[in-house]
Design a protein around this motif. Sequence first.
Motif, short mmCIF file in Angstrom:
data_model
loop_
_atom_site.label_atom_id
_atom_site.label_comp_id
_atom_site.label_asym_id
_atom_site.label_seq_id
_atom_site.Cartn_x
_atom_site.Cartn_y
_atom_site.Cartn_z
N ALA A 77 0.99 -1.31 0.29
CA ALA A 77 0.19 -0.09 0.05
C ALA A 77 1.02 1.09 -0.01
N GLU A 78 1.90 1.38 0.83
CA GLU A 78 2.89 2.44 0.81
C GLU A 78 3.90 2.52 -0.42
N ILE A 79 3.99 1.52 -1.14
CA ILE A 79 4.51 1.56 -2.42
C ILE A 79 3.70 2.22 -3.47
N ALA A 80 2.32 1.67 -3.46
CA ALA A 80 1.39 2.18 -4.16
C ALA A 80 1.26 3.79 -4.02
N ASP A 81 1.33 4.20 -2.98
CA ASP A 81 0.84 5.67 -2.47
C ASP A 81 2.13 6.52 -3.03
N GLU A 82 3.24 5.82 -2.73
CA GLU A 82 4.65 6.71 -3.23
C GLU A 82 4.53 6.84 -4.82
N LEU A 83 3.97 5.76 -5.51
CA LEU A 83 3.96 5.93 -6.87
C LEU A 83 2.98 6.80 -7.38
N ILE A 106 -2.12 8.30 -14.37
CA ILE A 106 -0.52 8.20 -14.55
C ILE A 106 -0.11 7.35 -15.68
N VAL A 107 -0.84 6.36 -15.81
CA VAL A 107 -0.55 5.53 -17.16
C VAL A 107 -0.95 6.09 -18.47
N ARG A 108 -1.99 6.87 -18.22
CA ARG A 108 -2.46 7.28 -19.75
C ARG A 108 -1.47 8.55 -19.97
N ARG A 109 -0.81 9.20 -19.12
CA ARG A 109 -0.02 10.32 -19.21
C ARG A 109 1.43 9.76 -19.96
N VAL A 110 1.82 8.48 -19.04
CA VAL A 110 2.97 7.86 -19.54
C VAL A 110 2.85 7.46 -20.89
N CYS A 111 1.82 6.84 -21.34
CA CYS A 111 1.48 6.29 -22.59
C CYS A 111 1.56 7.27 -23.78
N LYS A 112 0.86 8.49 -23.27
CA LYS A 112 0.82 9.97 -24.22
C LYS A 112 2.36 10.24 -24.34
N LEU A 131 1.14 -0.63 -23.91
CA LEU A 131 2.48 0.03 -23.74
C LEU A 131 3.45 -0.99 -23.75
N LEU A 132 3.19 -2.28 -22.99
CA LEU A 132 4.07 -3.04 -22.83
C LEU A 132 4.53 -3.76 -24.50
N THR A 133 3.47 -3.83 -25.09
CA THR A 133 3.55 -4.37 -26.50
C THR A 133 4.29 -3.53 -27.51
N THR A 134 4.04 -2.07 -27.33
CA THR A 134 4.65 -1.16 -27.91
C THR A 134 6.12 -1.27 -27.70
N ILE A 135 6.42 -1.31 -26.53
CA ILE A 135 7.95 -1.16 -26.13
C ILE A 135 8.60 -2.52 -26.61
N CYS A 136 7.97 -3.62 -26.53
CA CYS A 136 8.58 -4.92 -27.23
C CYS A 136 8.72 -4.58 -28.53
N GLU A 137 7.95 -4.05 -29.21
CA GLU A 137 7.95 -3.99 -30.81
C GLU A 137 9.22 -3.07 -30.87
N VAL A 241 11.79 8.20 -13.63
CA VAL A 241 11.47 7.49 -12.72
C VAL A 241 9.68 6.74 -13.18
N MET A 242 9.01 7.71 -13.50
CA MET A 242 7.55 7.19 -13.66
C MET A 242 7.53 6.42 -15.11
N ILE A 243 8.38 6.48 -15.93
CA ILE A 243 7.99 5.44 -17.12
C ILE A 243 8.66 4.27 -16.66
N PRO A 244 9.91 3.99 -16.06
CA PRO A 244 10.44 2.60 -15.50
C PRO A 244 9.44 2.02 -14.70
N ALA A 245 8.78 2.72 -13.86
CA ALA A 245 8.03 2.20 -12.46
C ALA A 245 6.69 1.76 -13.11
N VAL A 246 6.10 2.77 -14.22
CA VAL A 246 4.71 2.31 -14.77
C VAL A 246 4.92 0.73 -15.87
#
Length: 264
Positions: A77-83, A106-112, A131-137, A241-246
Amino acid sequence: MSAATSNFASEIEIIGDKMMNQDKDLMFLASCQNDDLRTLCDILTYNNKGEIRLSEQLTDTDAYLNCYPDRMNLMAAEIADELRKYGSNTVKTFCRKGEADSYETIVRRVCKRMGVIVNDYDSTPTMERELLTTICEQTTSKLSDEELRKLADKAGIPHKSLNHQMLVTAILFAIRRNTYLLTEMIYYVTSRIASMLLGRWIGMMGMSAVSRYLGMAAGPIGWTLLAGWTISDIASPAYRVMIPAVIMVASMRFRQTALLPPIN
């Protein structure tokens, strides 16, 4: 009731109490593997030099001091709050009355930021998978001919008559259709991210076939080579931080759901 059983029951109750008011898209973190949670926690709290991030607020909490590094599910829960706080305060540079943005936002922002096309009505898991599929491609398109042919062997794709571009196309098609191959590629990408950011390899659910096939342990792969990201994508400390965290959270959810046994 034995002492061990009593302690286990108490821990489950603690997790339940903490997660009751958590973001619905991050509640699954409490059931993730310890090593995965530790990696996510370290991405949020340490830079690539092994130094505590100046903006982090997690390492001084009682949860961190009592649970890190061996009982990470108790501080999910604390990790989720920090993120969420980090995603809200550093990406947007302000906090609305102390209320952090939802993980979905946050995910939508990172995708954009990453140029991943998502729809307004897409759920968080759907955006994460895209997001994962695009990065793998993007990662696949950067591989050498030799690496591509090894990956084609792994995927069972006949490739003797294929040139480089045809091989890339065939593998990209397979990534979209083959959940196992996508899962292996996700493991590889997240392992490389953890290696670059934290200086260590991670063994997520023991899946190392792609990295073993491609021989990627030979040396670090730069951010641009890894996924075709531009300098502007990673120049911002927040997105660094947020790109690798997401990506880490997305991979944890994907592997947890993709590997579930089928329902009879």
